[in-house]
Design a protein around this motif. Structure first.
Motif, short mmCIF file in Angstrom:
data_model
loop_
_atom_site.label_atom_id
_atom_site.label_comp_id
_atom_site.label_asym_id
_atom_site.label_seq_id
_atom_site.Cartn_x
_atom_site.Cartn_y
_atom_site.Cartn_z
N UNK A 66 50.61 -20.11 27.31
CA UNK A 66 51.02 -21.49 27.05
C UNK A 66 50.87 -22.29 28.35
N UNK A 67 50.41 -23.53 28.24
CA UNK A 67 50.29 -24.40 29.41
C UNK A 67 50.80 -25.79 29.07
N UNK A 68 50.82 -26.64 30.06
CA UNK A 68 51.19 -28.03 29.84
C UNK A 68 50.18 -28.74 28.96
N UNK A 69 50.64 -29.71 28.18
CA UNK A 69 49.70 -30.53 27.40
C UNK A 69 49.04 -31.57 28.27
N UNK A 70 49.57 -31.81 29.49
CA UNK A 70 48.97 -32.80 30.38
C UNK A 70 49.38 -34.22 30.02
N UNK A 71 49.01 -35.17 30.85
CA UNK A 71 49.45 -36.56 30.64
C UNK A 71 48.65 -37.33 29.60
N UNK A 72 47.51 -36.77 29.14
CA UNK A 72 46.58 -37.58 28.34
C UNK A 72 46.48 -37.15 26.88
N UNK A 205 38.14 -27.94 32.22
CA UNK A 205 38.99 -27.38 31.16
C UNK A 205 38.97 -28.24 29.91
N UNK A 206 39.45 -27.68 28.82
CA UNK A 206 39.65 -28.37 27.55
C UNK A 206 41.09 -28.10 27.10
N UNK A 207 41.76 -29.11 26.59
CA UNK A 207 43.11 -28.95 26.07
C UNK A 207 43.08 -28.60 24.59
N UNK A 208 44.12 -27.89 24.15
CA UNK A 208 44.22 -27.56 22.73
C UNK A 208 45.68 -27.48 22.28
N UNK A 209 45.91 -27.75 21.00
CA UNK A 209 47.19 -27.49 20.34
C UNK A 209 46.89 -26.87 18.98
N UNK A 210 47.76 -25.97 18.56
CA UNK A 210 47.65 -25.36 17.23
C UNK A 210 48.92 -25.65 16.46
N UNK A 211 48.77 -26.28 15.29
CA UNK A 211 49.91 -26.64 14.44
C UNK A 211 49.86 -25.79 13.17
N UNK A 212 50.98 -25.20 12.80
CA UNK A 212 51.04 -24.32 11.63
C UNK A 212 52.26 -24.65 10.76
N UNK A 224 55.48 -28.95 9.77
CA UNK A 224 55.17 -27.74 10.50
C UNK A 224 55.64 -27.77 11.94
N UNK A 225 55.08 -26.85 12.73
CA UNK A 225 55.45 -26.72 14.13
C UNK A 225 54.21 -26.49 14.98
N UNK A 226 54.30 -26.91 16.23
CA UNK A 226 53.22 -26.65 17.19
C UNK A 226 53.49 -25.29 17.80
N UNK A 227 52.71 -24.29 17.40
CA UNK A 227 52.97 -22.91 17.87
C UNK A 227 52.27 -22.60 19.18
N UNK A 228 51.29 -23.44 19.56
CA UNK A 228 50.56 -23.16 20.80
C UNK A 228 50.07 -24.45 21.44
N UNK A 229 50.30 -24.57 22.72
CA UNK A 229 49.73 -25.63 23.54
C UNK A 229 49.06 -24.96 24.72
N UNK A 293 42.49 -16.98 19.89
CA UNK A 293 43.83 -17.34 20.37
C UNK A 293 44.87 -16.54 19.61
N UNK A 294 45.62 -15.73 20.32
CA UNK A 294 46.74 -15.02 19.73
C UNK A 294 47.99 -15.87 19.84
N UNK A 295 48.58 -16.23 18.72
CA UNK A 295 49.73 -17.13 18.73
C UNK A 295 50.89 -16.53 17.95
N UNK A 296 52.08 -17.06 18.17
CA UNK A 296 53.26 -16.72 17.39
C UNK A 296 53.51 -17.88 16.43
N UNK A 297 53.19 -17.72 15.15
CA UNK A 297 53.29 -18.85 14.22
C UNK A 297 54.72 -19.36 14.01
N UNK A 298 55.70 -18.57 14.39
CA UNK A 298 57.10 -19.00 14.22
C UNK A 298 57.66 -19.69 15.46
#
Length: 304
Positions: A66-72, A205-212, A224-229, A293-298
């Motif tokens: 997990x990382x920061x989403x950044x300012x943008x 770099x490229x930013x990403x978020x995963x919503x489930x 839903x929830x954002x399980x990964x940033x 990307x291995x994520x925790x969906x919960x």
């Protein structure tokens, strides 16, 4: 979204991805399914490739860092796979897979956001405040950026492993190099974009978020929830090759290397390091980047 300055939504239970404009390359049916207006030219279906190559013995992946989403970050308003618009740069096909890191099962119907700067380090929505560009600031070196900068990251660089700046409100209505798409039954999603450039204080770099756990509706994606940033990173060999190609070669912005970056945790693919394929003699023809990307969906990982 409409309006002059879309507001950043911290309450992701009310998050919506709105199908924007007449040019949106997607149709949302009454049943909530998505249909692309056309497959990428000359590209085979990654879903088909996945079904033929995936096996029951596929290795589980550790939780992706997990990382920061950044300012943008801007709450996604472009439901599309091709996010290039008219931006110049080396073509990049980004093939991603989202799996449950505990069960190894693919996560279907997730909403994956990506966003990144252009070839000269400028972010859409923040053109006046981005720190990249082809014009050198008064204290910047001239000429093509060095392949191996020395010393500490330049002033203005984030500090700490998860730094990167507090979210800023958009300053313009541009939305190039931003987009959201739905994972298929194999947990896969493909984007077409360009190889990002660099800006002061950060490696490429490229930013990403995963919503489930949300719902695809006629309006897009809700709840839903954002399980990964997280962020995706590029090895030094590819970045040095890109720096020889216009418009990247016109940049006079000092570059931070992968090992100098304060966000990348140096853990390889677990940390977001992409697996890249391209012609080593001619990167300008295009690059294919892939990552599982291995994520925790919960979990909830807004990191804003």
């Amino acid at each position: 979204m409409t309006g002059n300055q879309p507001k950043h939504k911290k309450d992701l239970t009310r998050r919506k991805v709105v199908v924007a404009g007449a040019g949106a390359a997607v149709a949302v049916g009454a049943g909530g399914t998505l249909a692309a207006s056309g497959a990428f030219a000359g590209e085979t279906s990654t879903s088909a490739a996945a079904s033929s190559s995936s096996t029951a013995s596929e290795a589980c992946y550790k939780l992706t860092s997990e990382t920061t989403e950044g300012p943008y970050y801007i709450d996604a308003d472009k439901l599309r796979q091709d996010i290039t618009e008219d931006k110049e740069g080396i073509p990049l096909t980004l093939r991603l897979k989202v799996i449950d890191s505990e069960t190894c099962k693919p996560i279907a119907d997730a909403a994956v956001d990506i966003w990144h700067c252009d070839a000269l380090g400028i972010y859409s929505g923040y053109e006046s405040s981005s720190t990249g560009g082809g014009t050198a600031p008064t204290d910047a070196p001239s000429g093509t950026p060095s392949g191996t900068p020395t010393g500490e990251p330049p002033s203005g660089a984030p500090t700490g492993g998860t730094g990167g700046g507090v979210h800023q409100e958009p300053t313009d209505d541009e939305r190039y190099l931003r987009g959201t798409w739905k994972t298929d039954k194999h947990g896969q999603v493909t984007f077409r974009t360009i190889f990002p450039g660099w800006y002061r204080g950060r490696c490429v770099h490229i930013h990403t978020k995963v919503h489930v756990n949300g719902e695809w509706t006629d309006a897009g994606y809700e709840g839903g929830n954002t399980c990964h940033t997280g962020q995706f990173f590029f090895d030094e060999e590819s970045v040095l090759a890109s720096a020889e190609v216009e418009p990247y070669s016109t940049s006079t912005t000092e570059r931070t290397t992968l090992t100098q970056d304060t966000i990348y945790d140096q853990s390889g693919t677990t940390g977001g390091l992409l697996k890249l394929k391209y012609n080593k003699k001619n990167i300008a023809k295009g690059v294919i980047g892939s990552l599982t990307m291995g994520v925790d969906p919960d979990a909830t990982n807004d990191n804003n």
